[in-house]
Design an enzyme around this catalytic site. Structure first.
Site, PDB file in Angstrom:
ATOM      1  N   SER A   1     -10.838  -4.983  -0.607  1.00 13.87           N
ATOM      2  CA  SER A   1     -10.964  -4.051  -1.568  1.00 13.87           C
ATOM      3  C   SER A   1     -12.174  -3.423  -2.176  1.00 13.87           C
ATOM      4  CB  SER A   1      -9.974  -4.481  -2.882  1.00 13.87           C
ATOM      5  OG  SER A   1     -10.538  -5.469  -3.771  1.00 13.87           O
TER       6      SER A   1
ATOM      7  N   LYS B   1     -15.948   5.050 -10.752  1.00 12.92           N
ATOM      8  CA  LYS B   1     -14.519   5.670 -11.208  1.00 12.92           C
ATOM      9  C   LYS B   1     -15.081   6.708 -12.392  1.00 12.92           C
ATOM     10  CE  LYS B   1     -11.358   3.238  -9.554  1.00 12.92           C
ATOM     11  NZ  LYS B   1     -10.242   2.648  -9.944  1.00 12.92           N
TER      12      LYS B   1
ATOM     13  N   ARG C   1      -1.885  -2.230   4.210  1.00  9.14           N
ATOM     14  CA  ARG C   1      -3.257  -3.288   3.937  1.00  9.14           C
ATOM     15  C   ARG C   1      -2.419  -4.777   3.530  1.00  9.14           C
ATOM     16  NH1 ARG C   1      -7.530  -2.649  -1.078  1.00  9.14           N
ATOM     17  NH2 ARG C   1      -6.039  -3.595  -2.358  1.00  9.14           N
TER      18      ARG C   1
ATOM     19  N   GLU D   1      -6.503   6.369   4.275  1.00  4.19           N
ATOM     20  CA  GLU D   1      -5.484   6.266   3.128  1.00  4.19           C
ATOM     21  C   GLU D   1      -4.443   7.482   3.451  1.00  4.19           C
ATOM     22  OE1 GLU D   1      -6.501   4.132   0.977  1.00  4.19           O
ATOM     23  OE2 GLU D   1      -5.412   4.688  -1.074  1.00  4.19           O
TER      24      GLU D   1
ATOM     25  N   CYS E   1       7.306 -17.586 -24.913  1.00  2.00           N
ATOM     26  CA  CYS E   1       8.683 -18.233 -25.363  1.00  2.00           C
ATOM     27  C   CYS E   1       8.642 -19.416 -24.596  1.00  2.00           C
ATOM     28  CB  CYS E   1       9.777 -17.354 -25.172  1.00  2.00           C
ATOM     29  SG  CYS E   1      11.308 -18.115 -24.936  1.00  2.00           S
TER      30      CYS E   1
ATOM     31  N   GLU F   1     -18.267   9.101  -0.301  1.00  6.49           N
ATOM     32  CA  GLU F   1     -16.935   9.699  -0.068  1.00  6.49           C
ATOM     33  C   GLU F   1     -16.139   9.744  -1.239  1.00  6.49           C
ATOM     34  OE1 GLU F   1     -15.242   7.299   3.242  1.00  6.49           O
ATOM     35  OE2 GLU F   1     -17.519   6.934   3.631  1.00  6.49           O
TER      36      GLU F   1
ATOM     37  N   ASP G   1       4.566  29.168  13.255  1.00  5.32           N
ATOM     38  CA  ASP G   1       5.216  28.247  13.289  1.00  5.32           C
ATOM     39  C   ASP G   1       6.736  28.259  14.049  1.00  5.32           C
ATOM     40  OD1 ASP G   1       3.725  27.384  11.238  1.00  5.32           O
ATOM     41  OD2 ASP G   1       4.944  27.754   9.561  1.00  5.32           O
TER      42      ASP G   1
ATOM     43  N   TYR H   1     -11.719   6.949   6.466  1.00  6.96           N
ATOM     44  CA  TYR H   1     -12.852   6.558   5.954  1.00  6.96           C
ATOM     45  C   TYR H   1     -13.690   5.458   6.667  1.00  6.96           C
ATOM     46  CZ  TYR H   1     -10.032   3.102   3.133  1.00  6.96           C
ATOM     47  OH  TYR H   1      -9.281   2.199   2.976  1.00  6.96           O
TER      48      TYR H   1
ATOM     49  N   ASP I   1      -6.700   8.772  -3.463  1.00  4.75           N
ATOM     50  CA  ASP I   1      -5.580   7.723  -4.194  1.00  4.75           C
ATOM     51  C   ASP I   1      -4.296   7.597  -3.308  1.00  4.75           C
ATOM     52  OD1 ASP I   1      -5.283   6.257  -6.109  1.00  4.75           O
ATOM     53  OD2 ASP I   1      -5.000   7.497  -7.704  1.00  4.75           O
TER      54      ASP I   1
ATOM     55  N   CYS J   1      15.818 -19.329 -21.578  1.00  2.00           N
ATOM     56  CA  CYS J   1      15.576 -17.942 -21.949  1.00  2.00           C
ATOM     57  C   CYS J   1      16.145 -17.017 -20.808  1.00  2.00           C
ATOM     58  CB  CYS J   1      14.227 -17.805 -22.229  1.00  2.00           C
ATOM     59  SG  CYS J   1      13.842 -16.116 -22.885  1.00  2.00           S
TER      60      CYS J   1
ATOM     61  N   CYS K   1      16.081 -14.819 -26.585  1.00  2.00           N
ATOM     62  CA  CYS K   1      16.714 -16.039 -26.942  1.00  2.00           C
ATOM     63  C   CYS K   1      16.682 -16.442 -28.426  1.00  2.00           C
ATOM     64  CB  CYS K   1      16.483 -17.114 -25.840  1.00  2.00           C
ATOM     65  SG  CYS K   1      15.033 -17.704 -26.131  1.00  2.00           S
TER      66      CYS K   1
ATOM     67  N   ASP L   1       6.689  29.913  17.089  1.00  2.00           N
ATOM     68  CA  ASP L   1       6.498  29.547  18.284  1.00  2.00           C
ATOM     69  C   ASP L   1       6.384  28.160  18.664  1.00  2.00           C
ATOM     70  OD1 ASP L   1       6.567  32.157  19.092  1.00  2.00           O
ATOM     71  OD2 ASP L   1       4.238  32.536  18.978  1.00  2.00           O
ATOM     72  N   PHE L   2       5.780  27.297  17.549  1.00  2.00           N
ATOM     73  CA  PHE L   2       5.462  26.083  17.868  1.00  2.00           C
ATOM     74  C   PHE L   2       7.025  25.211  17.793  1.00  2.00           C
ATOM     75  CE2 PHE L   2       5.108  21.790  15.748  1.00  2.00           C
ATOM     76  CZ  PHE L   2       4.059  21.332  16.703  1.00  2.00           C
ATOM     77  N   ASP L   3       7.866  25.761  17.008  1.00  2.00           N
ATOM     78  CA  ASP L   3       9.084  25.183  16.986  1.00  2.00           C
ATOM     79  C   ASP L   3       9.935  25.258  18.010  1.00  2.00           C
ATOM     80  OD1 ASP L   3       8.658  24.204  14.086  1.00  2.00           O
ATOM     81  OD2 ASP L   3       9.805  25.742  13.348  1.00  2.00           O
TER      82      ASP L   3
ATOM     83  N   LYS M   1     -21.305   3.682   0.017  1.00  2.00           N
ATOM     84  CA  LYS M   1     -21.507   2.953   1.054  1.00  2.00           C
ATOM     85  C   LYS M   1     -22.819   2.637   1.783  1.00  2.00           C
ATOM     86  CE  LYS M   1     -16.549   3.601   2.330  1.00  2.00           C
ATOM     87  NZ  LYS M   1     -15.786   4.109   3.188  1.00  2.00           N
TER      88      LYS M   1
ATOM     89  N   LYS N   1     -12.901   8.969  -3.505  1.00  2.00           N
ATOM     90  CA  LYS N   1     -11.859   7.797  -3.243  1.00  2.00           C
ATOM     91  C   LYS N   1     -10.408   8.596  -3.455  1.00  2.00           C
ATOM     92  CE  LYS N   1     -11.262   3.214  -5.088  1.00  2.00           C
ATOM     93  NZ  LYS N   1      -9.955   3.244  -5.280  1.00  2.00           N
TER      94      LYS N   1
ATOM     95  N   CYS O   1      11.493 -15.143 -30.035  1.00  2.71           N
ATOM     96  CA  CYS O   1      11.761 -14.524 -28.809  1.00  2.71           C
ATOM     97  C   CYS O   1      12.933 -13.573 -28.988  1.00  2.71           C
ATOM     98  CB  CYS O   1      12.066 -15.516 -27.593  1.00  2.71           C
ATOM     99  SG  CYS O   1      12.600 -14.589 -26.218  1.00  2.71           S
TER     100      CYS O   1
HETATM  101  P1  AMP Z   1      -8.979  -0.918  -4.810  1.00  5.48           P
HETATM  102  O1  AMP Z   1      -7.889  -0.950  -4.240  1.00  5.48           O
HETATM  103  O2  AMP Z   1      -8.955  -0.434  -6.075  1.00  5.48           O
HETATM  104  O3  AMP Z   1      -9.821  -2.268  -4.787  1.00  5.48           O
HETATM  105  O4  AMP Z   1      -9.823  -0.052  -4.026  1.00  5.48           O
HETATM  106  C1  AMP Z   1      -9.948  -0.357  -2.534  1.00  5.48           C
HETATM  107  C2  AMP Z   1      -9.240   0.837  -1.792  1.00  5.48           C
HETATM  108  O5  AMP Z   1      -9.754   2.041  -1.991  1.00  5.48           O
HETATM  109  C3  AMP Z   1      -9.308   0.423  -0.393  1.00  5.48           C
HETATM  110  O6  AMP Z   1      -8.447  -0.295   0.181  1.00  5.48           O
HETATM  111  C4  AMP Z   1      -9.037   2.020   0.034  1.00  5.48           C
HETATM  112  O7  AMP Z   1      -7.488   1.732   0.150  1.00  5.48           O
HETATM  113  C5  AMP Z   1      -9.245   2.837  -1.097  1.00  5.48           C
HETATM  114  N1  AMP Z   1     -10.146   3.913  -0.827  1.00  5.48           N
HETATM  115  C6  AMP Z   1      -9.944   5.010  -0.971  1.00  5.48           C
HETATM  116  N2  AMP Z   1     -10.968   5.998  -0.512  1.00  5.48           N
HETATM  117  C7  AMP Z   1     -11.717   5.181  -0.039  1.00  5.48           C
HETATM  118  C8  AMP Z   1     -12.678   5.518   0.584  1.00  5.48           C
HETATM  119  N3  AMP Z   1     -13.337   6.781   0.983  1.00  5.48           N
HETATM  120  N4  AMP Z   1     -13.471   4.393   1.329  1.00  5.48           N
HETATM  121  C9  AMP Z   1     -13.055   3.219   1.058  1.00  5.48           C
HETATM  122  N5  AMP Z   1     -11.820   2.854   0.518  1.00  5.48           N
HETATM  123  C10 AMP Z   1     -11.005   3.828   0.075  1.00  5.48           C
HETATM  124 ZN    ZN Z   2      13.082 -16.505 -25.072  1.00  9.01          ZN
END
Ligand code: AMP
Ligand code: ZN
Length: 665
Positions: A80, A309, A134, A170, A421, A111, A31, A222, A115, A427, A406, A33-35, A285, A113, A403
């Site tokens: 999505s 999921k 996106r 991602e 309401c 693959e 690190d 991806y 997050d 309100c 209000c 040397d890199f710096d 896919k 997913k 409510c």
């Molecule tokens: P959702 O937002 O729940 O509809 O899920 C779709 C999102 O999953 C996409 O817009 C990607 O950002 C995300 N994602 C994460 N991993 C992957 C993957 N391996 N391939 C495609 N989409 C992915």
């Molecule tokens: Zn109200």
């Protein structure tokens, strides 16, 4: 060696070390040397600004400040994904695919997913030129300066890459880095961040890229999009992209049957907890790009991919109190306030109870020990009660009748789950909520005016609706708490500038129930100006594509209200945009009115997105699957054979790109 060569050599060397360290995870220098090398390069670049390079490794440290992120259109929409929650659902998806492909053999790429926050990176001649979030899938925010600071994003590519393409992936915050950040924050007396995903997406929108550079973000890719990609299968493209320097997780696997897919799921359901980052599922896919093309897209997602999921994690805790929130539309949401409990890595204190029925169905009571679950959403939900722990003196929950803000008697419409309401005009959270929605980024995007200021302005009696914003003067707001000369000026200026915001966003900002961004766009296209829209009956509205009864009735009743009509008149007087511009109108025709077109294959002159836009601008509708309702199939090169034969069987005319252009001449 002259200075220019010296700079060039250092840059190459640092790009290489960076790649080895962050992508391959196999550093060859320390690190330190890199710096040292980086400092040397920085000094040389400062002394010789004539050799500036936007993709130099020194860009990684950031320093650019972006006040407003540009919104740019995605050349190809970012979709999505559909979700599946069980093996059965997955098998049903496979059946659908097989049916659509006429029982062809299908391979899949699996693959994990990731997050985080989705990102689309554009490369031209091997250089990173643009990074877009996106956004709504059609357009996103340009966050290039921030993304450049992420070490695993290559600024320069290696090997034999196509001259122009986008790559999608991602931006994530690996767990270790996230925890370190939180320890640091707690030490400084700040509140810890809720979860890695929100922190990752929040990071992308920081104004100061130097702050982004400090965050241990990572970028996992991806998908490739573009013309002339150098392979016919998704998996091979991923491998190629890995060779160009992208971080493509090695967990991705090619599966030759759905059985292999199931094995992949089972493996990762157990082993996912050992990954350095969070994952809530697997993305499956169809591997063959030709088959993907044949399967096409629904309104929101590709038919050729699905997310699986994993079962979500649960915790149990005591429900201390049920409170009620009033939203901008008057909808009441009950909220469970819990004894803090750790769930899937974050501390949970509140959970959504959805509505009265949900509370009754699960018989949820204050004092109960409840089970909490966290799915993909930010707010966890309560899924059940541990009856063995119920206190003896417990009594059933009585839902509020009035409510909490209000005092008005709540209403509940036939077939709706939520209580409302009805005191729309009086309100407080509804009034401020509507104004807050009006000024929000996707609507009027008013600079210098935040949610709290709106509340303050309302409390002080300066505004009662969004039209009142346009009469505010600097003198009126200056006496407000925490309001300085400069901020008051900015506020007034920001409001004045907002009159330029295009009609579709104004319409969205009005806050008509069920009129979201997409519906607003559709309505603007169909009616072109507010007077025409206000004059429309619900029958007329329902003739517009994608406008159903619920939306139509909501639009009509909004414009029927005297108060709203009055506000529209005022807004018009203040100069807001209430019609399409000349330029927009010029490009619009009715030539394809009532026609539905399917586009398939690759075209000589137009990108597919351009073609689709032309169809819509000329009043037509784009669909991704052929049916007897299809008016034309616009066929390019390499069109899927099953699409062609389906069109032939159904007698759908197949036309070429130039035939199409003749249609709209
Ligand atoms: P959702 O937002 O729940 O509809 O899920 C779709 C999102 O999953 C996409 O817009 C990607 O950002 C995300 N994602 C994460 N991993 C992957 C993957 N391996 N391939 C495609 N989409 C992915
Ligand atoms: Zn109200």
């Amino acid at each position: 060696m002259n200075i220019e060569e010296q700079i060039k050599r250092l840059r190459e060397e640092l790009h290489e070390h960076n790649y080895r360290y962050y992508v391959l995870d196999a550093a060859v220098i320390s690190d330190y040397d890199f710096d040292m090398k980086l400092k040397e390069l920085q000094a040389l670049e400062e002394a010789h600004p004539e050799f500036l390079d936007e993709t130099s490794p020194t860009m990684r440290v950031g320093g650019t400040v972006t006040k407003n992120f540009n919104t740019l259109v995605h050349e190809q929409r970012m979709y999505s994904l559909d979700n599946s929650y069980s093996k059965e659902e997955l098998l049903e998806w496979e059946q659908r695919i097989k049916r659509n492909l006429g029982d062809a053999t299908v391979s899949y790429t699996c693959e994990l997913k990731y997050d985080g926050a989705s990102i689309s990176l554009s490369y031209e001649n091997g250089q990173l030129v643009r990074a877009l979030t996106r956004g709504d899938g059609f357009q996103g925010d340009e966050v290039t300066a921030n993304v450049k600071t992420i070490r695993s994003v290559p600024l320069h590519l290696r090997g034999d890459f196509p001259p122009r393409f986008d790559i999608r992936g991602e931006i994530i915050l690996p767990l270790e880095g996230f925890e370190k950040m939180n320890e640091e924050r707690i030490k400084n007396g700040d509140d810890p961040y809720m979860n890695p995903r929100n922190t990752a997406s929040g990071s992308l929108k920081l104004q100061d890229s130097a702050l982004v550079a400090e965050r241990p973000l990572d970028c996992l890719l991806y998908a490739l999009v573009g013309r002339d990609l150098p392979s016919k299968t998704h998996y091979e493209l991923l491998e190629k992209a890995r060779g160009w320097g992208f971080k493509i997780p090695r967990e991705a696997q090619l599966c030759h049957s759905i059985k292999e897919v199931l094995a992949f799921l089972e493996h990762w359901d157990v082993h996912r907890h050992q990954l350095p980052y969070e994952t809530d599922g697997v993305v499956i896919k169809v591997n063959d790009l030709q088959q993907q093309e044949e399967l096409g897209y629904t309104a929101k997602s590709p038919r050729w991919a699905i997310a699986y999921k994993f079962k979500t994690e649960q915790a149990s805790s005591v429900l201390e109190k049920i409170t009620y929130q009033v939203g901008r539309t008057g909808a009441i949401t009950p909220v469970a306030n819990l004894q803090p409990v750790l769930l899937a890595g974050t501390t949970v204190k509140r959970a959504s109870l959805h509505n009265a029925d949900q509370i009754a169905k699960l018989d949820i009571r204050e004092g109960d020990t409840v089970f909490v679950e966290k799915g993909g959403e930010i707010i966890p939900k309560i899924v059940g009660v541990d009856l063995t722990q119920r206190p003896a003196e417990s009594t059933p929950t009585i839902y509020i009748t009035h409510c909490p803000e209000c005092g008005t008697l709540l209403q509940r419409e036939e077939g709706e789950a939520q209580h409302f309401c009805p005191n729309t005009g009086g309100c407080p959270p509804q009034i401020t909520g509507r104004i807050q929605h009006f000024i929000s980024r996707k609507a009027m995007d008013i600079d210098g005016l935040g949610a709290e200021t709106v509340e303050l302005l309302f409390k002080e009696g300066l505004i009662e609706n969004y039209a009142d914003l346009y009469t505010l003067t600097k003198e009126q707001i200056l006496p407000l708490e925490r309001m300085a000369e400069k901020s008051a000026e900015n506020l007034v200026q920001g409001i004045a500038d907002s009159v330029k915001i295009p009609f579709e966003r104004v319409l969205f900002g009005l806050g008509i129930r069920f009129v979201g961004e997409t519906v607003a766009k559709t309505l603007v296209k169909a009616y072109k100006n507010i007077d025409a829209l206000m004059a429309a009956t619900s029958e007329e509205l329902m003739e517009v594509n994608e406008i159903g009864q619920r939306i139509a009735e909501s639009v009509v009743s909004f414009f029927q209200e005297d108060q709203n009509r009055e506000i529209m008149e005022q807004l018009k007087r203040y100069g807001l945009q209430f019609s399409l511009t000349e330029e927009q109108l010029q490009n619009q025709t009715d030539l394809l009115k009532g026609k539905t077109l399917v586009v398939s294959g690759v075209f000589e002159n137009l990108e597919r997105t351009e073609l689709k836009k032309l169809i819509e601008d000329n009043g037509g509708k784009v669909s991704s699957s052929i049916s007897s309702k299809t008016s034309y199939l616009v066929a390019g090169n390499n069109m899927g054979p099953s699409k062609r034969s389906k069109a032939e069987t159904l007698g759908v005319p197949i036309i070429s790109e130039s035939d199409f252009l003749d249609l709209i001449k």
